[in-house]
Design a protein around this motif. Structure first.
Motif, mmCIF file in Angstrom:
data_model
loop_
_atom_site.group_PDB
_atom_site.id
_atom_site.type_symbol
_atom_site.label_atom_id
_atom_site.label_comp_id
_atom_site.label_asym_id
_atom_site.label_seq_id
_atom_site.Cartn_x
_atom_site.Cartn_y
_atom_site.Cartn_z
ATOM 1 N N SER A 85 0.824 -1.203 0.000
ATOM 2 C CA SER A 85 0.000 0.000 0.000
ATOM 3 C C SER A 85 0.862 1.258 0.000
ATOM 4 C CB SER A 85 -0.931 -0.002 1.212
ATOM 5 O OG SER A 85 -0.199 0.300 2.379
ATOM 6 N N VAL B 4 -3.508 1.654 -4.188
ATOM 7 C CA VAL B 4 -2.999 2.727 -3.345
ATOM 8 C C VAL B 4 -1.463 2.731 -3.363
ATOM 9 C CG1 VAL B 4 -2.763 3.400 -0.922
ATOM 10 C CG2 VAL B 4 -5.014 2.946 -1.879
ATOM 11 N N PRO C 272 -1.592 6.190 -5.954
ATOM 12 C CA PRO C 272 -2.566 6.682 -4.979
ATOM 13 C C PRO C 272 -3.475 7.772 -5.550
ATOM 14 C CG PRO C 272 -0.310 7.238 -4.333
ATOM 15 C CD PRO C 272 -0.216 6.332 -5.502
ATOM 16 N N ASP D 90 -7.383 7.480 -5.428
ATOM 17 C CA ASP D 90 -8.115 8.529 -4.732
ATOM 18 C C ASP D 90 -9.230 9.087 -5.617
ATOM 19 O OD1 ASP D 90 -8.434 10.382 -2.491
ATOM 20 O OD2 ASP D 90 -7.812 11.897 -3.952
ATOM 21 N N VAL E 1 -7.176 6.604 0.410
ATOM 22 C CA VAL E 1 -5.779 6.195 0.564
ATOM 23 C C VAL E 1 -5.434 6.071 2.047
ATOM 24 C CG1 VAL E 1 -3.393 6.883 0.148
ATOM 25 C CG2 VAL E 1 -5.142 7.260 -1.610
ATOM 26 N N ARG F 224 -4.226 2.655 4.013
ATOM 27 C CA ARG F 224 -2.898 2.594 4.625
ATOM 28 C C ARG F 224 -2.992 2.374 6.124
ATOM 29 N NH1 ARG F 224 0.827 6.851 1.078
ATOM 30 N NH2 ARG F 224 0.816 5.510 -0.764
ATOM 31 N N PHE G 265 1.338 10.390 0.767
ATOM 32 C CA PHE G 265 0.310 10.816 -0.177
ATOM 33 C C PHE G 265 -0.304 12.116 0.284
ATOM 34 C CE2 PHE G 265 -4.259 10.790 -1.312
ATOM 35 C CZ PHE G 265 -4.101 10.965 -2.677
ATOM 36 N N ARG H 195 -3.195 14.774 -0.925
ATOM 37 C CA ARG H 195 -4.297 14.923 -1.858
ATOM 38 C C ARG H 195 -4.180 16.255 -2.575
ATOM 39 N NH1 ARG H 195 -10.340 13.214 -0.156
ATOM 40 N NH2 ARG H 195 -11.116 12.988 -2.259
#
Lengths: 310, 349
Positions: A38, A178, A182, A186, A192, A196, A306, A308
């Motif tokens: 992941s 992911v 990711p 997403d 995500v 995780r 990650f 966003r």
């Protein structure tokens, strides 16, 4: 002498102890594989194992209940995982560094608790070897495969289960997505963070079991730093096994078999200096790794936090 | 940056868990300069107003049932002998990083301890550097015989081959399968002495018996030590022994298989009360008492001490929980006597 190696006793001995030795690696490495699939590298495995080992041992010692001990180890591992998940997912910390931090935390904390709560090395009656009527009595095979403690069987059951979950379920697909991309995951509505969190907590739980498999099944003692690098070897095995449960199993067995082979070589007085003998598992593993360079590459988003983007 | 703050916090937490040398007597730091600080050399006068203060730095833990614990127990016995008010000690354990150990040794020296013990042969070169900077402080290190020619370094070692030999004699007497297994750490130091002495004892008693030795290459790998014991048992061993702190894993396997166990460094009977026959135990307090006497008389070092059966620095402690046959006990006593009076000499390879 060399010829002494080729006897049934030695062969059975090597296989049986190889299977035992591989147990903690399997739990820890498969847990780590979920995390890495992941996109999270967790270098804190060793620390999670140590705390798990202590928790299992201490609870088993004080309550006499091994299952409660195992459960506590899982819980402690899961909590360590939760903390790791918060640090890597929410705070987006550098994964390698925070993993080392968690390792050192586990090392120090398990030692501290050991000093304060126990103070001296003690022993418990751990999970016994299970005798399966019929199967355990098969000559040789029974001794190798069917006279192990219950956690050994759990470890081997975990391999097909992990394979199935990762490759045949929606959850597995989400985990892989992911870890590979990711952003795409997403945009398709996969959380995500949630995935995780799940894999890191699962990894922590399995590391906790790995620790328990040492302290209340295989060794039945707890001592400071008793894992002595085992958790890091587990992380290496994930790479060795190319993030596949079956590959991890192969690596864990190879390493463990060579390790038990070198133990036998010394016992049989085969004239190899002990320093060379103890290097063998590492050297052979590296050689095999080099010889069978896998085409499988690491998950693309491995160790990348990650964020966003909108 | 949020990340950085968290990294620092994590680090701080970790350091607080690992660091901080444990202090035996919490109220230690109270020098309360009553009279002119007596800067003790040649202070042979009557009872000292201030307690004798010892600091020890060790690579493993004080509860390892082996090397570290042997020193801790010895210091505790000294404290009992001299009395709480006359003796206090502090320790730093798990100092497997030599640099950290060196820093701890220097810290203790700065704080004016009377004797600082570097309990690990790996600390030698650090001590060689530190000791000249503190000519008024006495240092001890072991296990070794080398004082580096420094007037303020004592050296101590254990002639572990003696206890190993006694254990070996007993092992050879008690084995039925004529196969004996030994789990060793790294082929060096007192572990090697013990194992070589053990082998010599077995061979002298029963030349047909076979001793299989397995060095696992680590002082801490308990899983591997345990698997080494299982391997010995599969190879037919019914009596096992082993040296260093990782053998706690091996003792459990011996117990499961009903094999006998001989211990060394610390008394290991409590780990497996039914199968531990005897343990060679280091009684460093014999050496320490001599050192303390010398320091109080103004000699700060330059001598080396050996713990052996003759001076009581090594004692074979039998486990009451194991019913040793009378003739075996007699043989053990005779062997100990022989080593003490010199009629038995142990030849090492």
């Amino acid at each position: 002498m060399i010829s002494d190696l080729f006897t049934v006793t030695v062969f059975v001995g090597i296989l049986a102890s190889g299977i035992r030795l591989s147990t903690p690696y399997l739990f820890a490495a498969i847990g780590e594989a979920f995390g890495q699939k992941s996109g999270v590298l967790n270098l804190g495995v060793e620390g999670q194992m140590l705390l798990g080992a202590f928790a299992a041992f201490y609870v088993a010692l004080t309550t006499g209940n091994l299952w409660l001990g195992l459960l506590t180890a899982m819980l402690v591992g899961a909590l360590m995982g939760l903390a790791m998940a918060y640090v890597t997912v929410n705070l987006q910390a550098e994964q390698g560094i925070s993993g080392i931090g968690f390792y050192l935390f586990g090392l120090g904390m398990s030692d501290l608790l050991f000093q304060k709560l126990m103070g001296t090395v003690e022993t418990v009656k751990g999970f016994p070897k299970i005798h399966i009527p019929g199967l355990s009595d098969i000559p040789y095979i029974g001794e190798i495969f069917f006279s192990q403690n219950i956690l050994v069987y759990f470890a081997y059951l975990l391999v097909p289960i992990a394979w199935f979950v990762l490759n045949k379920t929606t959850l597995g697909l989400k985990i892989r997505a992911v870890g590979e991309n990711p952003d795409a995951a997403d945009s398709l509505g996969v959380s995500v963070a949630r995935v995780r969190y799940f894999t890191i907590i699962l990894g922590g739980t399995l590391s906790g079991i790995a620790g328990a498999s040492l302290s209340i099944a295989l060794l039945n003692v707890f001592q400071q730093n008793m894992t002595s690098g085992l958790g890091f070897i587990a992380v290496a095995l994930v790479y060795f096994g190319a993030w596949r449960p079956i590959g991890i199993l192969g690596g864990a067995l190879l390493f463990s078999f060579i390790n038990s082979l070198q133990l036998w070589m010394q016992v049989l007085s085969i004239p190899v200096p002990s320093d060379i003998a103890v290097m063998m598992p590492y050297v052979v593993t590296i050689l095999v790794l080099v010889a069978t360079v896998s085409k499988v590459r690491a998950p693309s988003a491995l160790s990348k936090p990650f964020e966003r983007g909108d | 940056m949020k990340k950085f703050v968290w990294f620092v916090l994590t680090l701080a937490l970790v350091l607080s868990a690992c660091g901080a040398p444990a202090v035996e007597a919490p109220a230690a730091e109270a020098p309360v300069a009553t009279e002119a600080p007596a800067e003790a050399p040649a202070a042979t006068e009557a009872p000292m107003a201030e307690p004798f203060r010892v600091a020890v730095v060790m690579p493993s833990g004080i509860t390892d049932k082996a090397f570290g614990q042997s020193m801790y127990d010895a210091l505790t016995r000294i404290k009992d002998q001299m009395g709480e008010e006359n003796f206090e000690f502090v320790y730093s354990e798990n100092m497997f990083v030599v640099d950290d150990a060196a820093a701890a040794i220097r810290d203790y020296a700065t704080q004016g301890f009377d004797l600082i013990i570097a309990h690990g042969s790996q600390y030698g070169s650090s001590l060689q550097e530190i000791a000249p900077d503190f000519p008024e402080t006495s240092f001890a290190w072991g296990t070794t015989v080398d004082t580096f020619g420094q007037p303020n370094i004592f050296a101590y070692e254990a002639l572990s081959q003696e206890g190993g030999y006694v254990n070996g004699v007993l092992a050879a007497t008690l084995t039925k399968s004529k196969v004996i297994g030994v789990v060793g750490p790294i082929e060096t130091g007192d572990a090697k002495l013990y194992i070589d002495g053990f082998k010599a004892g077995v061979i002298a008693t029963n030349p047909d018996a076979q001793v299989n030795v397995n060095y696992i290459g680590s002082f801490s790998d308990i899983p591997l030590a345990s698997e080494a014991a299982t391997t010995h048992i599969a190879a037919g061993a019914d009596v096992l022994s082993g040296s260093a702190q990782m053998v706690v894993g091996a003792i459990g396997k011996a117990e499961e298989a009903g094999a006998l166990w001989f211990g060394t460094q610390s008394n290991q009977a409590s780990l497996a009360p039914t199968i531990v026959v005897a343990s060679q135990v280091y009684h460093w307090e014999v050496m320490l008492a001599e050192m303390i006497g010398l320091i109080q008389g103004g000699t700060l070092g330059g001598q080396s001490f050996s713990a052996d059966l003759a001076n009581g620095g090594q004692v074979i402690e039998f486990n009451d929980g194991y019913a040793l046959p009378a003739e075996a006990q007699a043989l053990a006593d005779e062997t100990i006597k022989g080593i003490v009076d010199g009629t038995i000499t142990i030849t090492l390879p």
